[in-house]
Write an enzyme that holds these catalytic residues in place. Structure first.
Site, PDB file in Angstrom:
ATOM      1  N   ARG A  82      -4.520 -15.278  31.279  1.00  0.00           N
ATOM      2  CA  ARG A  82      -5.446 -16.406  31.170  1.00  0.00           C
ATOM      3  C   ARG A  82      -4.795 -17.593  30.471  1.00  0.00           C
ATOM      4  O   ARG A  82      -4.948 -18.745  30.888  1.00  0.00           O
ATOM      5  CB  ARG A  82      -6.704 -15.949  30.425  1.00  0.00           C
ATOM      6  CG  ARG A  82      -7.839 -16.954  30.390  1.00  0.00           C
ATOM      7  CD  ARG A  82      -8.043 -17.538  29.015  1.00  0.00           C
ATOM      8  NE  ARG A  82      -8.210 -16.511  28.002  1.00  0.00           N
ATOM      9  CZ  ARG A  82      -7.993 -16.741  26.724  1.00  0.00           C
ATOM     10  NH1 ARG A  82      -7.583 -17.933  26.308  1.00  0.00           N
ATOM     11  NH2 ARG A  82      -8.147 -15.774  25.832  1.00  0.00           N
ATOM     12  N   ASP A 131      -5.462  -4.110  29.544  1.00  0.00           N
ATOM     13  CA  ASP A 131      -6.096  -4.533  28.291  1.00  0.00           C
ATOM     14  C   ASP A 131      -6.942  -5.780  28.520  1.00  0.00           C
ATOM     15  O   ASP A 131      -6.434  -6.895  28.567  1.00  0.00           O
ATOM     16  CB  ASP A 131      -5.004  -4.786  27.242  1.00  0.00           C
ATOM     17  CG  ASP A 131      -5.571  -5.244  25.910  1.00  0.00           C
ATOM     18  OD1 ASP A 131      -6.772  -5.033  25.681  1.00  0.00           O
ATOM     19  OD2 ASP A 131      -4.794  -5.805  25.108  1.00  0.00           O
ATOM     20  N   CYS A 161     -18.215  -0.951  18.514  1.00  0.00           N
ATOM     21  CA  CYS A 161     -18.317  -1.142  17.066  1.00  0.00           C
ATOM     22  C   CYS A 161     -19.483  -2.073  16.762  1.00  0.00           C
ATOM     23  O   CYS A 161     -19.537  -3.194  17.268  1.00  0.00           O
ATOM     24  CB  CYS A 161     -17.017  -1.717  16.501  1.00  0.00           C
ATOM     25  SG  CYS A 161     -17.045  -1.922  14.715  1.00  0.00           S
ATOM     26  N   ARG A 196     -17.930 -16.710  21.149  1.00  0.00           N
ATOM     27  CA  ARG A 196     -17.284 -16.082  22.311  1.00  0.00           C
ATOM     28  C   ARG A 196     -17.832 -14.663  22.499  1.00  0.00           C
ATOM     29  O   ARG A 196     -18.122 -14.245  23.623  1.00  0.00           O
ATOM     30  CB  ARG A 196     -15.761 -16.028  22.125  1.00  0.00           C
ATOM     31  CG  ARG A 196     -15.036 -15.518  23.365  1.00  0.00           C
ATOM     32  CD  ARG A 196     -13.604 -15.079  23.113  1.00  0.00           C
ATOM     33  NE  ARG A 196     -12.708 -16.154  22.733  1.00  0.00           N
ATOM     34  CZ  ARG A 196     -11.377 -16.043  22.777  1.00  0.00           C
ATOM     35  NH1 ARG A 196     -10.817 -14.911  23.178  1.00  0.00           N
ATOM     36  NH2 ARG A 196     -10.606 -17.049  22.398  1.00  0.00           N
ATOM     37  N   TYR A 200     -20.054 -12.728  25.781  1.00  0.00           N
ATOM     38  CA  TYR A 200     -19.820 -11.429  26.416  1.00  0.00           C
ATOM     39  C   TYR A 200     -21.023 -10.502  26.267  1.00  0.00           C
ATOM     40  O   TYR A 200     -21.306  -9.692  27.152  1.00  0.00           O
ATOM     41  CB  TYR A 200     -18.580 -10.761  25.808  1.00  0.00           C
ATOM     42  CG  TYR A 200     -17.279 -11.241  26.396  1.00  0.00           C
ATOM     43  CD1 TYR A 200     -16.804 -10.728  27.605  1.00  0.00           C
ATOM     44  CD2 TYR A 200     -16.511 -12.198  25.748  1.00  0.00           C
ATOM     45  CE1 TYR A 200     -15.603 -11.159  28.143  1.00  0.00           C
ATOM     46  CE2 TYR A 200     -15.310 -12.644  26.276  1.00  0.00           C
ATOM     47  CZ  TYR A 200     -14.861 -12.118  27.475  1.00  0.00           C
ATOM     48  OH  TYR A 200     -13.679 -12.550  28.012  1.00  0.00           O
ATOM     49  N   HIS A 259      17.659  12.838   2.903  1.00  0.00           N
ATOM     50  CA  HIS A 259      18.020  13.577   1.696  1.00  0.00           C
ATOM     51  C   HIS A 259      19.153  12.854   0.967  1.00  0.00           C
ATOM     52  O   HIS A 259      19.794  11.950   1.524  1.00  0.00           O
ATOM     53  CB  HIS A 259      18.492  14.980   2.089  1.00  0.00           C
ATOM     54  CG  HIS A 259      19.556  14.927   3.148  1.00  0.00           C
ATOM     55  ND1 HIS A 259      20.893  14.662   2.870  1.00  0.00           N
ATOM     56  CD2 HIS A 259      19.475  15.038   4.501  1.00  0.00           C
ATOM     57  CE1 HIS A 259      21.586  14.651   3.985  1.00  0.00           C
ATOM     58  NE2 HIS A 259      20.745  14.864   5.006  1.00  0.00           N
ATOM     59  N   GLU A 328      16.979  19.135  10.726  1.00  0.00           N
ATOM     60  CA  GLU A 328      17.921  18.287  11.451  1.00  0.00           C
ATOM     61  C   GLU A 328      18.158  18.821  12.857  1.00  0.00           C
ATOM     62  O   GLU A 328      17.952  20.017  13.126  1.00  0.00           O
ATOM     63  CB  GLU A 328      19.244  18.205  10.672  1.00  0.00           C
ATOM     64  CG  GLU A 328      20.347  17.374  11.329  1.00  0.00           C
ATOM     65  CD  GLU A 328      19.973  15.896  11.526  1.00  0.00           C
ATOM     66  OE1 GLU A 328      18.983  15.645  12.251  1.00  0.00           O
ATOM     67  OE2 GLU A 328      20.679  15.029  10.997  1.00  0.00           O
TER      68      GLU A 328
END
EC number: 2.7.1.105
Length: 471
Positions: A82, A131, A161, A196, A200, A259, A328
């Site tokens: 966008r 996304d 949320c 904004r 939505y 270490h 290791e």
């Protein structure tokens, strides 16, 4: 079987062959039809949710994780498309009655989907993370139809949320630095962004338990206080859901170090299970003083099962937990040998490792690729924890660092992790801030760069050109 029936045609999906039919080839399908969805078909991960719900944070972390475990993944952020198409003025661009802007936004989505197709079908990608808000059923239907036409699997991630404090903190940490709001007053940014979100909210249609019962998805409520998972289809989706249920956003720091210098380090020998040198013991006490000076709350200390990490942790005078997974890399037949001895006894193996250090496996030992798989449970636990000090080894530290810094498999085996240096990693919005703290105790250099000549027929001098000095 006729010749026509026996022919196989390779589709653009990776390593998938389908019967060829001259009358109605699947490769010449008409628009709106679909191709078969195979077990190993690429996956589209579709983000869903209002702005400031952490979608980009989730997308970035998930992509980093999947790439780290060897699943080629790429994020396609619709906001970037966008911004390339039009400069941002204010929230009115997102008003549902702004038809001109609606058209621009749809064209941006189509452009992003075109790039998704290119990545998954031509560039050997396996997962594409889309996304965007994708808050309407209409937009999600468009994406589902696109995926059906190309034979891709779809997994939705919806972030929900309703906590105003969390939303405000997300806006503060992320959106104030957004390209949409460069050089803007902080209060005006907050006001515009909240409007904004309101734009939505008017048409927001969350994933519905009944209407969308046939879809694969995970819903995340209030940054992980509750989850809802539906119809997980395969291994990638299962690992994605498991990973998302382990991450959190609580501020913390992860301290990574090796270490103290060991006796075998001094002699230039790899692997083994030797104790600390005199300087290594000095470093252990310097590390203890450093950790105390940091005043870290609820710090957990992890070591491997090897003597040199345990001796380093003992100087801290605090409880520590031993992980065999942190041992290791196993050098197999080359354990406790110097690079010079490996070149002398196994010159071909030495060259093969230089050609592809990430995938090369020592005879009767491990590769870096093996090590990443061994360390996945450690990464999961690190994501669940808050403040942790990990005392480990060079190859192990490289793997952990590559995860947090999003380094490729080619870069991973050559990351510099010097002795007697602590790396403080602090997760931030879309990445990780790194502080390197040298504790002022000398140690040998154990880092070997990739030599210019990696051919099996090279001279010994060329093979040993980048070997660090040792006693």
């Amino acid at each position: 079987m006729s010749r026509e029936m026996g022919e196989l045609t390779q589709t653009r999906l990776q390593k998938i062959w389908i019967p060829h039919s001259s009358s109605s080839s699947l490769l010449q399908r008409r628009r709106g039809s679909s191709i078969p969805q195979f077990t190993n078909s690429p996956t589209m991960v579709i983000m869903v949710g209002l702005p400031a719900r952490g979608k980009t944070y989730i997308s970035t972390k998930l992509t980093r994780y999947l790439n780290w475990i060897g699943t080629p993944t790429k994020v396609f952020n619709l906001g970037q498309y966008r911004r390339e198409a039009v400069s941002y003025r204010n929230y009115e661009f997102f008003r549902p009655d702004n038809m001109e802007a609606q058209l621009i936004r749809k064209q941006c989505a189509l452009a992003a989907l075109k790039d998704v197709h290119k990545y998954l079908s031509r560039e050997e990608g396996h997962v594409a993370v889309f996304d965007a808000t994708n808050t309407t059923r209409e937009r999600r239907s468009l994406i589902l139809q696109f995926a059906k036409e190309h034979g891709y699997k779809v997994f939705f991630i919806e972030s929900i949320c309703n906590d105003p404090d969390i939303i405000a903190e997300n806006i503060k940490q992320v959106k104030l630095g957004s390209p949409d709001y460069i050089d803007c007053d902080q209060e005006k940014v907050l006001e515009d962004f909240l409007k904004r979100i309101e734009c939505y909210e008017i048409n927001y249609q969350p994933l519905d338990e009944e209407l969308d019962s046939h879809l694969s998805y995970i819903k995340i409520f209030d940054v992980g206080t509750r989850y809802m998972v539906n119809r997980v289809q395969d291994h990638v989706q299962s690992r994605t859901a498991y990973y998302l249920m382990n991450i959190h956003v609580t501020p913390r720091s992860i301290y990574l170090c090796r270490h103290g210098e060991s006796e075998l380090n001094l002699r230039g020998r790899i692997g083994g299970d030797s104790g600390l040198s005199a300087r290594g013991k000095q470093y252990a006490y310097a590390l203890a003083n450093f950790i105390r000076s940091q005043s870290i709350s609820s710090l957990k200390v992890w070591t491997s099962h090897m003597k040199r990490t345990i001796q380093t942790a003992e100087a801290l005078g605090v409880p520590y937990e031993q992980w065999k997974a942190l041992n290791e890399i196993d050098a197999g037949v080359c354990e406790e040998m110097t690079y010079e001895e490996i070149q002398e006894h196994y010159p071909e193996e030495f060259a093969l490792r230089d050609q592809d250090k990430y995938r090369y496996r020592y005879p009767k030992g491990e590769s870096y690729e093996d090590l990443v798989q061994r360390l996945e449970p450690v990464i999961m636990e690190l994501e669940r924890q808050e403040n942790v000090l990990v005392i480990c080894h060079q190859a192990v530290m490289r793997c952990l660092l590559a995860y947090f810094l999003d380094k490729s498999s080619d870069e991973l085996p050559y990351l510099k992790c010097p002795l007697h240096t602590v790396l403080k990693l602090t997760p931030v919005a879309y990445g990780c801030r790194v502080e390197s703290i040298y504790l002022n105790v000398e140690a040998v250099n154990t880092h070997r760069d990739k030599p210019e000549n990696v051919d099996i027929t090279r001279e010994p001098e060329e093979a040993l050109d980048t070997v660090p000095a040792h006693y």
